[in-house]
Write an enzyme that holds these catalytic residues in place. Structure first.
Site, PDB file in Angstrom:
ATOM      1  N   GLN A 122      -2.973  12.470   8.691  1.00  0.00           N
ATOM      2  CA  GLN A 122      -2.386  12.010   7.416  1.00  0.00           C
ATOM      3  C   GLN A 122      -3.463  11.690   6.383  1.00  0.00           C
ATOM      4  OE1 GLN A 122       0.105   8.786   8.902  1.00  0.00           O
ATOM      5  NE2 GLN A 122       1.948   9.999   8.552  1.00  0.00           N
ATOM      6  N   ASP A 178      -7.175  -2.696   5.824  1.00  0.00           N
ATOM      7  CA  ASP A 178      -6.275  -3.789   5.446  1.00  0.00           C
ATOM      8  C   ASP A 178      -5.221  -3.973   6.535  1.00  0.00           C
ATOM      9  OD1 ASP A 178      -5.215  -5.581   3.081  1.00  0.00           O
ATOM     10  OD2 ASP A 178      -3.452  -4.533   3.863  1.00  0.00           O
ATOM     11  N   SER A 208       0.406   2.675  -2.062  1.00  0.00           N
ATOM     12  CA  SER A 208      -0.216   3.682  -2.953  1.00  0.00           C
ATOM     13  C   SER A 208       0.570   4.981  -3.038  1.00  0.00           C
ATOM     14  CB  SER A 208      -1.617   4.050  -2.443  1.00  0.00           C
ATOM     15  OG  SER A 208      -2.447   2.953  -2.453  1.00  0.00           O
ATOM     16  N   ALA A 251      -1.489   4.841   6.884  1.00  0.00           N
ATOM     17  CA  ALA A 251      -1.448   6.038   7.742  1.00  0.00           C
ATOM     18  C   ALA A 251      -1.400   5.596   9.195  1.00  0.00           C
ATOM     19  CB  ALA A 251      -2.677   6.909   7.494  1.00  0.00           C
ATOM     20  N   TYR A 263       2.126  -7.755  10.522  1.00  0.00           N
ATOM     21  CA  TYR A 263       2.386  -6.350  10.843  1.00  0.00           C
ATOM     22  C   TYR A 263       2.493  -6.175  12.357  1.00  0.00           C
ATOM     23  CZ  TYR A 263       0.782  -5.676   6.006  1.00  0.00           C
ATOM     24  OH  TYR A 263       0.622  -5.754   4.642  1.00  0.00           O
ATOM     25  N   TYR A 291      -1.144  -1.958  -3.087  1.00  0.00           N
ATOM     26  CA  TYR A 291      -0.407  -1.561  -1.873  1.00  0.00           C
ATOM     27  C   TYR A 291       0.750  -0.612  -2.199  1.00  0.00           C
ATOM     28  CZ  TYR A 291       3.323  -5.364  -1.969  1.00  0.00           C
ATOM     29  OH  TYR A 291       4.370  -6.207  -2.227  1.00  0.00           O
TER      30      TYR A 291
HETATM   31  P1  NAP Z   1       2.079   3.737   1.660  1.00  0.00           P
HETATM   32  O1  NAP Z   1       0.627   3.714   1.843  1.00  0.00           O
HETATM   33  O2  NAP Z   1       2.585   3.999   0.311  1.00  0.00           O
HETATM   34  O3  NAP Z   1       2.774   4.794   2.627  1.00  0.00           O
HETATM   35  C1  NAP Z   1       2.452   4.841   3.990  1.00  0.00           C
HETATM   36  C2  NAP Z   1       3.286   5.893   4.690  1.00  0.00           C
HETATM   37  O4  NAP Z   1       3.240   7.146   4.014  1.00  0.00           O
HETATM   38  C3  NAP Z   1       2.721   6.215   6.065  1.00  0.00           C
HETATM   39  O5  NAP Z   1       3.086   5.289   7.026  1.00  0.00           O
HETATM   40  C4  NAP Z   1       3.306   7.604   6.314  1.00  0.00           C
HETATM   41  O6  NAP Z   1       4.647   7.465   6.771  1.00  0.00           O
HETATM   42  C5  NAP Z   1       3.299   8.221   4.947  1.00  0.00           C
HETATM   43  N1  NAP Z   1       2.099   9.060   4.791  1.00  0.00           N
HETATM   44  C6  NAP Z   1       0.807   8.690   4.696  1.00  0.00           C
HETATM   45  N2  NAP Z   1      -0.001   9.763   4.583  1.00  0.00           N
HETATM   46  C7  NAP Z   1       0.795  10.843   4.602  1.00  0.00           C
HETATM   47  C8  NAP Z   1       0.560  12.235   4.534  1.00  0.00           C
HETATM   48  N3  NAP Z   1      -0.662  12.742   4.400  1.00  0.00           N
HETATM   49  N4  NAP Z   1       1.636  13.067   4.592  1.00  0.00           N
HETATM   50  C9  NAP Z   1       2.886  12.578   4.720  1.00  0.00           C
HETATM   51  N5  NAP Z   1       3.173  11.264   4.801  1.00  0.00           N
HETATM   52  C10 NAP Z   1       2.133  10.398   4.735  1.00  0.00           C
HETATM   53  O7  NAP Z   1       2.781   2.390   2.129  1.00  0.00           O
HETATM   54  P2  NAP Z   1       2.325   1.099   2.885  1.00  0.00           P
HETATM   55  O8  NAP Z   1       1.732   1.428   4.210  1.00  0.00           O
HETATM   56  O9  NAP Z   1       3.480   0.183   2.818  1.00  0.00           O
HETATM   57  O10 NAP Z   1       1.199   0.491   1.960  1.00  0.00           O
HETATM   58  C11 NAP Z   1      -0.176   0.657   2.253  1.00  0.00           C
HETATM   59  C12 NAP Z   1      -0.738  -0.601   2.847  1.00  0.00           C
HETATM   60  O11 NAP Z   1      -0.636  -1.676   1.914  1.00  0.00           O
HETATM   61  C13 NAP Z   1      -0.024  -1.138   4.095  1.00  0.00           C
HETATM   62  O12 NAP Z   1      -0.320  -0.390   5.252  1.00  0.00           O
HETATM   63  C14 NAP Z   1      -0.536  -2.538   4.097  1.00  0.00           C
HETATM   64  O13 NAP Z   1      -1.867  -2.588   4.585  1.00  0.00           O
HETATM   65  C15 NAP Z   1      -0.495  -2.898   2.613  1.00  0.00           C
HETATM   66  N6  NAP Z   1       0.760  -3.552   2.191  1.00  0.00           N
HETATM   67  C16 NAP Z   1       0.696  -4.845   1.747  1.00  0.00           C
HETATM   68  C17 NAP Z   1       1.835  -5.509   1.363  1.00  0.00           C
HETATM   69  C18 NAP Z   1       1.731  -6.930   0.879  1.00  0.00           C
HETATM   70  O14 NAP Z   1       2.741  -7.620   0.735  1.00  0.00           O
HETATM   71  N7  NAP Z   1       0.536  -7.403   0.605  1.00  0.00           N
HETATM   72  C19 NAP Z   1       3.083  -4.867   1.391  1.00  0.00           C
HETATM   73  C20 NAP Z   1       3.118  -3.533   1.799  1.00  0.00           C
HETATM   74  C21 NAP Z   1       1.956  -2.904   2.197  1.00  0.00           C
HETATM   75  P3  NAP Z   1       5.128   8.212   8.110  1.00  0.00           P
HETATM   76  O15 NAP Z   1       4.056   7.920   9.113  1.00  0.00           O
HETATM   77  O16 NAP Z   1       6.429   7.629   8.453  1.00  0.00           O
HETATM   78  O17 NAP Z   1       5.196   9.658   7.759  1.00  0.00           O
END
Ligand code: NAP
Length: 332
Positions: A288, A53, A207, A283, A58, A205
């Site tokens: 991660q 995704d 997660s 990630a 971004y 999103y």
């Molecule tokens: P998320 O998946 O909840 O959290 C991502 C962050 O968590 C990573 O950047 C990392 O931060 C940390 N992380 C991941 N794996 C880890 C591990 N094993 N250990 C420790 N920390 C870990 O948040 P998100 O990236 O915002 O959401 C996921 C995806 O949803 C996005 O990438 C995007 O594709 C989509 N999204 C869509 C919208 C929308 O409006 N449609 C909005 C937000 C997101 P660090 O690298 O800083 O440690």
């Protein structure tokens, strides 16, 4: 790996965990490292994740470019690309503005195809509703892209049921993308039951709640530069400790009950929802994603969901959602 499919499309066998690449784009996340990002995408594919995704917004094109570089030599039919449309940064003031006009969508799709080095997009999602553009105009434009074979499924993100109902008068909707995780359940009662009833697939999103549910944070964790967590109310001193305490309690419970880690619980909690769903795991470093090992081979019961809710309610007395992320509308 577990798989799902998207109803009324040819999209079959999609992994129920997708790689989210917002952080890979750098902006709003304190910068990016291209080499490491490409390794992360390759590692995701090696682990059996076959949905990526991304979005033009971004890193203002950077995330899509990095995805394009990473996948250019990989057979195109071995993975699915979900990208988005309708956030415009051409004003040049550092912000993105909602723009779902026909003109903008037809321009953005060509830019995305070029950056992604591909000739079609599997899931094309309207990123945010745009109050200044009639939904009819947006939907008919998306339908024209579907009919032309440039996209294989239509998705909407951050839409209400009412907006979806209007859109569906003019074009099909195959997927929805709301924020959803153990701490952010605003869409539980209306959007998700509606999507289930309509056989739509949910791409959840945030997660792991922007890393909070990784179990790696402490109340003293700091974030670099423009990292959005510096503005996220959950990560501010008045609330952060309560969320950290909830994570610790949830981690203890899942370790004792299933021998699993909190991050596996966060993903399992989404996959076991009563709707066809895909958890977007953000990630930017390969390691991660290694915790994905703990996601398969077990299931949460109804009783478990209640226990999890009671743990959250015990520690988080002033819950707050992800509303801070909403981008502004244009002004005419
Ligand atoms: P998320 O998946 O909840 O959290 C991502 C962050 O968590 C990573 O950047 C990392 O931060 C940390 N992380 C991941 N794996 C880890 C591990 N094993 N250990 C420790 N920390 C870990 O948040 P998100 O990236 O915002 O959401 C996921 C995806 O949803 C996005 O990438 C995007 O594709 C989509 N999204 C869509 C919208 C929308 O409006 N449609 C909005 C937000 C997101 P660090 O690298 O800083 O440690």
């Amino acid at each position: 790996m577990e798989y799902t499919e998207i109803d009324k499309t040819n999209l079959k066998k999609l992994s129920t965990v997708a790689l989210g690449t917002w952080a890979i784009g750098g902006s709003d996340w304190g910068g990016t490292d291209v080499k490491q990002s490409i390794s992360t995408i390759h590692h995701a594919l090696d682990l059996g994740i076959n949905v990526i995704d991304t979005a033009p917004a971004y890193g203002r094109g950077e995330s899509e470019k990095i995805v394009g570089e990473a996948i250019k030599n990989i057979p195109r039919d071995s993975f699915y690309i979900a990208t988005k449309v309708g956030l415009d940064w051409s004003k040049g003031d550092g912000l993105v503005y909602r723009n779902n006009t026909k003109e903008n969508i037809l321009k953005e799709i060509e830019d995305s195809l070029e950056r992604l080095q591909t000739d079609y997009i599997d899931i094309y999602q309207i990123h945010w509703p745009d109050p200044l553009t009639p939904i009819e105009e947006t939907a008919l434009t998306m339908k024209s892209l579907l009919d032309a074979g440039k996209i294989r499924a239509i998705g909407v993100s951050n839409f209400s049921v009412e907006q979806i109902e209007t859109f569906k008068k003019f074009a099909p909707i195959h997927t929805v993308q709301p924020p959803y995780n153990i701490f952010e359940q605003d869409f539980k009662n209306e959007l998700l039951p509606y999507a289930k009833n309509e056989n739509m697939t949910a791409l959840y999103y945030g997660s792991i709640c922007r890393g909070l549910l990784s179990g790696r944070m402490t109340a003293g964790s700091k974030f670099n530069g423009d990292d959005l967590r510096n503005a996220d109310p959950k990560f501010q001193p008045d609330r952060f400790p309560s969320y950290i305490n909830a994570v610790e309690a949830l981690g203890k419970w899942v370790k004792e009950s299933y021998g699993k880690s909190i991050i596996s619980l966060a993903i399992r909690w989404l996959i076991d929802q009563p709707i066809s769903g895909i958890a977007l795991w953000g990630a930017r470093r390969p390691e991660q994603l290694d915790a994905i090992e703990g996601v398969g081979g077990w299931k949460l019961t109804e009783e478990d969901y209640k226990t999890i809710e009671s743990i959250v309610n015990k520690y988080v007395k002033e819950p707050v959602g992800p509303e801070f992320m909403a981008p502004p509308a244009r002004t005419l």
